[in-house]
Write an enzyme that holds these catalytic residues in place. Structure first.
Site, short mmCIF file in Angstrom:
data_model
loop_
_atom_site.label_atom_id
_atom_site.label_comp_id
_atom_site.label_asym_id
_atom_site.label_seq_id
_atom_site.Cartn_x
_atom_site.Cartn_y
_atom_site.Cartn_z
CB CYS A 6 -0.99 0.07 1.06
SG CYS A 6 -0.05 -0.23 2.79
CG HIS A 112 -4.33 0.81 4.30
ND1 HIS A 112 -3.84 0.49 3.14
CD2 HIS A 112 -5.40 1.84 4.04
CE1 HIS A 112 -4.87 0.72 2.10
NE2 HIS A 112 -5.82 1.85 2.76
CG ASN A 127 -8.01 3.47 0.66
OD1 ASN A 127 -7.30 2.80 0.47
ND2 ASN A 127 -8.68 3.68 1.64
#
EC number: 3.4.19.12
Length: 353
Positions: A6, A112, A127
């Site tokens: 991520c 994350h 995202n």
């Protein structure tokens, strides 16, 4: 999103291009680990702190899952002349800058990372767990960031000039509208899997019996009404069959009485009130007389009734209802035999006259 990379997706979404690979970020992480090891060794390689540092995991800036620390992200952005400032730090809060006047934010919770960036004149949540960009209005941006802070996110303001990108140039000229929020990647996968599952036989039967034609399915009250209507039709059919049976038996009994007393009532003389009463016998009396006839037939086992036997049932035979065990079909057949015998006797009487 591929694996747990991520941080890589966060940086590339911020810069709007494939600028960083996992290998490049791993090199930055290893360089940071070496710098930290050298600083720890300055206090002596035999010190307790240094031995504890070496006993830790191979790296504090990355792991096998693809996670990278904030130090790796910060060093990667320095290549582009960008700097990260903690959003809720006292130094930044003293500046009193409205979030909509910034250009981008990087958000982190546990392992994350994701980017919130302004493209053109609109804000987007980039995202990597979503199927696509999520549009954020100017009035909602401050509330969105405050909500992330309440959920435990760390928010960093990206300071500096971002590289030019095609999306930013296009959105400078037009504004987009988003009718539906993009779904999570896991949510989309779950729905696709449910759609691929075979339907059960019950579901297919329901679809066949109640096809969707755009008018809507029947509600519960209407279904109950249809069910009650079907039951009432069945009851009416049963009542009609029972009425036909009683009428046939009544006619057969009347014909039997006339054949036993052919000369008692002249043909031109009206029937007595008793005779009129027997034509409208109640169902209870008919049932008693029918039972009496069958009991009398059972008392004569050697004599099998047929079309040539004269029935001996009397209209005035008083019998109780013991509850016979013959079926309705047998009773109807016996009644028809009696009716045919009555007609035959009547014809014979007319010929003798």
């Amino acid at each position: 999103q591929e694996g747990s990379l991520c941080a890589q997706h966060c940086l590339n979404n911020l810069l709007q291009g494939e600028y960083f690979s996992p290998v490049e970020l791993s090199s930055i992480a290893q360089q940071l680990d070496e710098e930290e090891r050298m600083r720890m060794a300055e206090g002596g390689v035999s010190s307790e702190e240094y031995r504890t540092f070496l006993q830790q995991q191979p790296s504090v800036n990355m792991d096998d899952s693809g996670f990278f620390s904030i130090q790796v992200i910060s060093n990667a952005l320095k290549v582009w002349g960008l700097e990260l400032i903690l959003f809720n730090s006292p130094e930044y809060q003293r500046l009193g800058i409205d979030p909509i006047n910034e250009k981008s934010f990087i958000c982190n919770y546990k392992e994350h990372w994701f980017t919130v960036r302004k493209l053109g004149k609109q804000w987007f949540n980039l995202n990597s767990l979503l199927m696509g960009p999520e549009l954020i209005s100017d009035t909602y941006l401050a509330l969105f960031l405050a909500q992330l802070q309440q959920e435990g996110y760390s928010i960093f303001v990206v300071k500096g000039d971002l590289p030019d990108c095609e999306a930013d140039q296009l959105l400078q000229m037009i504004r987009v509208q988003q009718m539906q929020r993009p779904k999570l990647i896991g949510e989309e996968t779950a729905q696709s899997r449910d759609q691929r599952l075979p339907r059960s036989d019950t579901d297919q039967a329901i679809e066949v019996n109640h096809p969707f034609d755009g008018t809507g399915m029947l509600d519960e009250d209407e279904e109950n009404f249809q069910r009650a209507l079907a039951l009432s039709r069945q009851e009416i059919d049963m009542e009609d069959e029972e009425a036909d049976l009683r009428r046939a038996i009544q006619l057969s009994m009347q014909g039997s009485r006339r054949s036993e007393f052919p000369d008692s009532l002249p043909r031109n003389v009206p029937q007595s009130p008793h005779t009129s009463q027997t034509d409208s016998l109640s169902s209870e009396e008919l049932r008693k007389r029918r039972q009496a006839y069958f009991e009398k037939q059972q008392q004569q086992p050697d004599r099998t009734p047929n079309l040539h036997d004269k029935p001996t049932l009397s209209s005035s035979t008083p019998e109780a209802d013991p509850g016979g065990d013959m079926s309705e079909e047998d009773m109807l057949q016996a009644a028809m035999n009696m009716s045919l015998e009555s007609v035959r006797n009547h014809l014979n009487t007319e010929e003798e006259k």
